[in-house]
Design a protein around this motif. Sequence first.
Motif, short mmCIF file in Angstrom:
data_model
loop_
_atom_site.label_atom_id
_atom_site.label_comp_id
_atom_site.label_asym_id
_atom_site.label_seq_id
_atom_site.Cartn_x
_atom_site.Cartn_y
_atom_site.Cartn_z
N LEU A 46 -6.81 3.85 1.76
CA LEU A 46 -5.59 3.11 2.13
C LEU A 46 -5.90 2.02 3.15
CD1 LEU A 46 -3.07 6.07 2.38
CD2 LEU A 46 -3.35 4.45 0.53
N LEU A 47 -6.78 2.36 4.09
CA LEU A 47 -7.17 1.35 5.10
C LEU A 47 -7.86 0.17 4.43
CD1 LEU A 47 -8.34 3.88 7.79
CD2 LEU A 47 -6.77 2.01 8.28
N THR A 48 -8.73 0.48 3.47
CA THR A 48 -9.46 -0.59 2.77
C THR A 48 -8.50 -1.43 1.93
OG1 THR A 48 -11.32 0.92 2.64
CG2 THR A 48 -11.46 -1.06 1.31
N LEU A 49 -7.58 -0.76 1.26
CA LEU A 49 -6.60 -1.48 0.44
C LEU A 49 -5.72 -2.38 1.29
CD1 LEU A 49 -5.38 1.22 -2.10
CD2 LEU A 49 -6.27 -1.04 -2.68
N ARG A 50 -5.32 -1.85 2.43
CA ARG A 50 -4.47 -2.64 3.34
C ARG A 50 -5.21 -3.89 3.80
NH1 ARG A 50 -2.42 0.02 8.88
NH2 ARG A 50 -4.52 -0.55 9.46
N GLU A 51 -6.50 -3.71 4.11
CA GLU A 51 -7.31 -4.85 4.54
C GLU A 51 -7.47 -5.86 3.40
OE1 GLU A 51 -10.80 -3.74 6.78
OE2 GLU A 51 -11.79 -5.57 6.09
N ASN A 64 -4.92 8.08 -2.22
CA ASN A 64 -4.16 8.58 -1.08
C ASN A 64 -5.05 8.90 0.11
OD1 ASN A 64 -1.65 8.42 -2.32
ND2 ASN A 64 -2.02 10.31 -3.42
N ASP A 65 -6.35 8.86 -0.10
CA ASP A 65 -7.27 9.10 0.99
C ASP A 65 -7.11 7.99 2.04
OD1 ASP A 65 -9.79 10.48 1.99
OD2 ASP A 65 -10.39 8.36 1.93
N ALA A 66 -7.03 8.40 3.31
CA ALA A 66 -6.73 7.42 4.37
C ALA A 66 -7.73 6.26 4.37
CB ALA A 66 -6.72 8.13 5.73
N GLU A 67 -9.00 6.58 4.11
CA GLU A 67 -10.01 5.53 4.11
C GLU A 67 -9.74 4.50 3.02
OE1 GLU A 67 -14.81 5.72 4.38
OE2 GLU A 67 -13.67 7.53 4.83
N VAL A 120 0.84 -1.20 0.00
CA VAL A 120 0.00 0.00 0.00
C VAL A 120 0.88 1.26 0.00
CG1 VAL A 120 -1.76 1.30 1.27
CG2 VAL A 120 -1.95 -1.17 1.07
#
Lengths: 129, 187
Positions: free
Chosen positions: B165-170, B160-163, B123
């Motif tokens: 990135l969190l979804t991509l990481r998951e 680049n939006d944190a939300e 990510v």
Amino acid sequence: MAKLTLADLKKLRDDKKREVEKRDVEGKTTRVIIGMGTCGIAAGAKEAFDAFLDEIDALKLSDVAVTQTGCMGLCHVEPTAEVIVPGMPEIIYGHVKADIAKRIVNEHIVGRKLVDGYVFDKPAADILK
Amino acid sequence: MHLTLSDYIMDLTQNAVEAGSSLVIVDLIEESGGRVKVYISDNGSGMDEETLKRARDPFFTNGVKHEKRKVGLGISFLAQFMAQCGGEWDIASEKGVGTSLFFEYDGKNIDAPPIGNLASAVVSCLTLPGEFELQFNRTLGDESYTVTRSEAVEVFGDINDAEALLTLREYIRTSENELKELIAKGS
């Protein structure tokens, strides 16, 4: 394998979509830019990245962008993170371990106060303007 | 030296993106016998023969490659990592065409680093600045999954939006777990 698809990713996105009231950041987005050169990575840029994301998630903040950049030329104080909050001077923090990343989210991005002891560049240009 | 394989992948992928590439392909293969193979190729600026030779030297810099610094240790770290655990590596490059880098080692070697936090590493690489395609192909035994930057952009718009990135990481964490479960079931 049962391969994850674009549709799965879209579903995951929709499941996670929050109804969060947009904070008033003058219509602009807060940005966190993490130094991801060799120096930053060796010093723990990935841990800082995770800590920023986790704390932003914990506080349910919206309108925060997290990006990476190469070496910022501050190898001696890695991991580094530049924090740009609308209406505040642009700040480069050094020695951003996970706990400091959490403090930056809470104190700088939410509380709008600099995290003392970790500022390694600026805010001179803005203050002297 | 970096702590984990994920850190090396981040570092070398960042080099590839920084070379002005429009396409970067990363392959991480863990064979069932424990052999780990990594291929990172890009279509960026590439290096001429002389620069390529010297890229292995930790004391070499051309002073212009990196925007804000005059040094780089990524390749030297890789060489040290390979020497440490008896791995092999190679780099090929052509000016104006791109660079391909390869390394492999025995993941069971006692001096081999752990894979580390792959989801965050991938990510992180997706959020590097610039317009480029990044394809990450992950293979474990006979199973695999792929993540591409263009797909992520298609789904999220601003990745680049944190939300996002969190979804991509998951998403990547889930993919990794699925791979491991499939391998565990099969063995």
